[in-house]
Design a protein around this motif. Structure first.
Motif, PDB file in Angstrom:
ATOM      1  N   ALA A 188       0.828  -1.198   0.000  1.00 31.85           N
ATOM      2  CA  ALA A 188       0.000   0.000   0.000  1.00 31.85           C
ATOM      3  C   ALA A 188       0.863   1.249   0.000  1.00 31.85           C
ATOM      4  CB  ALA A 188      -0.924   0.001   1.213  1.00 31.85           C
ATOM      5  N   ALA A 189       0.355   2.278  -0.651  1.00 35.00           N
ATOM      6  CA  ALA A 189       1.062   3.557  -0.690  1.00 35.00           C
ATOM      7  C   ALA A 189       0.886   4.281   0.647  1.00 35.00           C
ATOM      8  CB  ALA A 189       0.500   4.417  -1.824  1.00 35.00           C
ATOM      9  N   LYS A 190       1.730   5.245   0.879  1.00 28.20           N
ATOM     10  CA  LYS A 190       1.568   6.095   2.059  1.00 28.20           C
ATOM     11  C   LYS A 190       0.206   6.768   1.944  1.00 28.20           C
ATOM     12  CE  LYS A 190       3.605   9.964   4.578  1.00 28.20           C
ATOM     13  NZ  LYS A 190       4.701  10.964   4.628  1.00 28.20           N
ATOM     14  N   PRO A 191      -0.616   6.660   2.963  1.00 24.55           N
ATOM     15  CA  PRO A 191      -1.982   7.192   2.856  1.00 24.55           C
ATOM     16  C   PRO A 191      -2.005   8.704   2.686  1.00 24.55           C
ATOM     17  CG  PRO A 191      -1.513   6.518   5.108  1.00 24.55           C
ATOM     18  CD  PRO A 191      -0.378   6.023   4.276  1.00 24.55           C
ATOM     19  N   ASP A 192      -2.986   9.129   1.907  1.00 24.87           N
ATOM     20  CA  ASP A 192      -3.222  10.559   1.734  1.00 24.87           C
ATOM     21  C   ASP A 192      -3.654  11.156   3.077  1.00 24.87           C
ATOM     22  OD1 ASP A 192      -3.856  12.707  -0.574  1.00 24.87           O
ATOM     23  OD2 ASP A 192      -5.439  12.804   0.966  1.00 24.87           O
ATOM     24  N   ALA A 193      -3.371  12.445   3.239  1.00 27.72           N
ATOM     25  CA  ALA A 193      -3.708  13.112   4.506  1.00 27.72           C
ATOM     26  C   ALA A 193      -5.201  13.049   4.802  1.00 27.72           C
ATOM     27  CB  ALA A 193      -3.239  14.565   4.458  1.00 27.72           C
ATOM     28  N   ARG A 194      -6.035  12.932   3.779  1.00 28.19           N
ATOM     29  CA  ARG A 194      -7.480  12.870   3.989  1.00 28.19           C
ATOM     30  C   ARG A 194      -7.934  11.519   4.547  1.00 28.19           C
ATOM     31  NH1 ARG A 194      -8.924  14.429  -2.065  1.00 28.19           N
ATOM     32  NH2 ARG A 194      -6.967  13.223  -2.305  1.00 28.19           N
ATOM     33  N   THR A 248     -11.883   6.726 -13.592  1.00 32.43           N
ATOM     34  CA  THR A 248     -12.389   6.767 -12.224  1.00 32.43           C
ATOM     35  C   THR A 248     -12.137   8.163 -11.671  1.00 32.43           C
ATOM     36  OG1 THR A 248     -11.837   4.427 -11.955  1.00 32.43           O
ATOM     37  CG2 THR A 248     -12.243   5.710  -9.936  1.00 32.43           C
ATOM     38  N   ARG A 249     -13.149   8.776 -11.098  1.00 29.23           N
ATOM     39  CA  ARG A 249     -13.028  10.149 -10.639  1.00 29.23           C
ATOM     40  C   ARG A 249     -12.177  10.259  -9.374  1.00 29.23           C
ATOM     41  NH1 ARG A 249     -18.143  10.110 -13.083  1.00 29.23           N
ATOM     42  NH2 ARG A 249     -19.215   9.121 -11.314  1.00 29.23           N
ATOM     43  N   ASP A 250     -11.310  11.261  -9.335  1.00 31.17           N
ATOM     44  CA  ASP A 250     -10.535  11.572  -8.128  1.00 31.17           C
ATOM     45  C   ASP A 250     -11.387  12.434  -7.202  1.00 31.17           C
ATOM     46  OD1 ASP A 250      -8.394  10.276  -9.291  1.00 31.17           O
ATOM     47  OD2 ASP A 250      -7.374  12.103  -9.925  1.00 31.17           O
ATOM     48  N   GLY A 251     -11.067  12.374  -5.918  1.00 34.93           N
ATOM     49  CA  GLY A 251     -11.753  13.260  -4.984  1.00 34.93           C
ATOM     50  C   GLY A 251     -12.131  12.570  -3.695  1.00 34.93           C
ATOM     51  N   THR A 252     -12.880  13.290  -2.893  1.00 34.08           N
ATOM     52  CA  THR A 252     -13.375  12.777  -1.615  1.00 34.08           C
ATOM     53  C   THR A 252     -14.881  12.556  -1.728  1.00 34.08           C
ATOM     54  OG1 THR A 252     -11.666  13.990  -0.408  1.00 34.08           O
ATOM     55  CG2 THR A 252     -13.574  13.229   0.855  1.00 34.08           C
ATOM     56  N   PHE A 253     -15.318  11.369  -1.412  1.00 32.00           N
ATOM     57  CA  PHE A 253     -16.723  10.988  -1.550  1.00 32.00           C
ATOM     58  C   PHE A 253     -17.154  10.248  -0.292  1.00 32.00           C
ATOM     59  CE2 PHE A 253     -14.297  10.605  -5.499  1.00 32.00           C
ATOM     60  CZ  PHE A 253     -14.953  11.467  -6.341  1.00 32.00           C
ATOM     61  N   SER A 254     -18.337   9.695  -0.332  1.00 34.37           N
ATOM     62  CA  SER A 254     -18.797   8.820   0.747  1.00 34.37           C
ATOM     63  C   SER A 254     -19.662   7.717   0.158  1.00 34.37           C
ATOM     64  CB  SER A 254     -19.581   9.607   1.802  1.00 34.37           C
ATOM     65  OG  SER A 254     -20.748  10.177   1.236  1.00 34.37           O
ATOM     66  N   VAL A 255     -19.661   6.580   0.809  1.00 32.59           N
ATOM     67  CA  VAL A 255     -20.489   5.453   0.365  1.00 32.59           C
ATOM     68  C   VAL A 255     -21.952   5.815   0.612  1.00 32.59           C
ATOM     69  CG1 VAL A 255     -21.073   3.029   0.748  1.00 32.59           C
ATOM     70  CG2 VAL A 255     -18.675   3.784   0.867  1.00 32.59           C
ATOM     71  N   TYR A 256     -22.754   5.798  -0.454  1.00 29.10           N
ATOM     72  CA  TYR A 256     -24.161   6.156  -0.291  1.00 29.10           C
ATOM     73  C   TYR A 256     -25.112   4.994  -0.550  1.00 29.10           C
ATOM     74  CZ  TYR A 256     -24.552   6.463  -5.419  1.00 29.10           C
ATOM     75  OH  TYR A 256     -24.551   6.191  -6.766  1.00 29.10           O
TER      76      TYR A 256
END
Length: 284
Positions: A161-167, A206-214
């Protein structure tokens, strides 16, 4: 609720002789014998009618029947495209033993398995149907041995796994890295599990960004592509994290239509059981 409805709408837009009779020649019968003194007592002849009344002329013809030739029975189909079972996994493992299947067994009878079966059939002089019928299966059994547990279900390599993004370091997060092609399920900064993933092509990214499971859909099928999307967790319109048998069979030789594909069914089944609606998804 409005967001969920919009997602479902977006998903809807995104998301097969005659029997031969031999007639014998009529056999003439003798006419009734008459003496010079007059007619003899009438005796029914062999062709007398059932009521006992004699009938003159030729006897009734007899019909001999020759059984017609029956066509050879066709071999029964045991497995074909679209099937998913332990026996399909065994088929793939046996084909792999003799060089006709170059992937890890998935248990899903897709286009790769069809091509592998056709290759095997062609080498053995069988009809290249791509279906596994009784003749194909018996020939394969005779040429191969019982697959081991490891051959049937090889352990998947542990992705780095990559170093996790700050988000990703706070809360419950599906942290998805395009660079390392990994998904890390994180809770409060700790990695619970990681798995290989595949993304959309340049035409369906695949779209980049911050989302949530809906929305979660365990047995989802795409309405647009008519393809299965098991363990689907939707996070952006019709894009979802889900299991892909095609990814399991073809690896990175293919691409999704924008979704995040997972090829380890056991891992995504466990992930699906843990993720809740509202959990964060970060794609970067």
């Amino acid at each position: 609720m409005a967001v969920a409805a919009a997602g479902v709408v977006a998903l809807a837009t995104l998301t097969a002789g005659c029997k031969v009779e031999t007639v014998g020649a009529a056999e003439p019968t003798a006419a009734p014998t008459r003496s010079s003194a007059g007619p003899t007592s009438a005796r029914p002849t062999d062709d007398a009618e059932p009521g006992g009344g004699a009938r003159g002329g030729p006897r009734r013809s007899t019909h001999s029947r020759t059984p017609s030739a029956r066509p050879s029975p066709q071999p029964s189909t045991l497995m074909s495209v679209g099937d998913r079972s332990k026996r399909v996994r065994e088929l793939q493992a046996r084909l792999r033993q003799i060089g006709h299947f170059d992937r890890s067994p998935t248990g899903y009878y897709g286009t790769v398995t069809v091509a592998s079966v056709q290759s095997f059939q062609g080498k053995r002089g069988l009809s290249r149907t791509g279906r596994t019928d009784t003749v194909t299966w018996e020939r394969l059994l005779a040429m191969t041995r019982e697959p081991t547990a490891e051959e049937l279900d090889p352990p998947a390599p542990t992705p780095k796994a990559a170093k996790p993004d700050a988000r990703c370091v706070k809360g419950r997060v599906l942290c998805i890295s395009k660079n390392s092609r990994t998904l890390s399920w994180m809770i409060d900064g700790k990695v619970v599990s990681s798995m290989d993933v595949r993304f959309g092509s340049q035409y369906t990214p695949t779209r980049d960004g911050t989302f949530s499971v809906y929305w979660k859909s365990r047995h989802h099928v795409s309405t647009l592509y008519d393809s299965p999307m098991p363990y689907a967790m939707f996070f952006s319109g019709g894009q979802a994290v889900h299991y892909s048998s095609d990814f399991a069979a073809r690896g990175y030789n293919g691409a999704s239509h924008g979704c995040v594909n997972v090829r380890d069914e056991g891992k995504i089944a466990s992930l699906y059981a843990q993720v809740r609606n509202g959990d964060k998804v970060v794609v970067y």
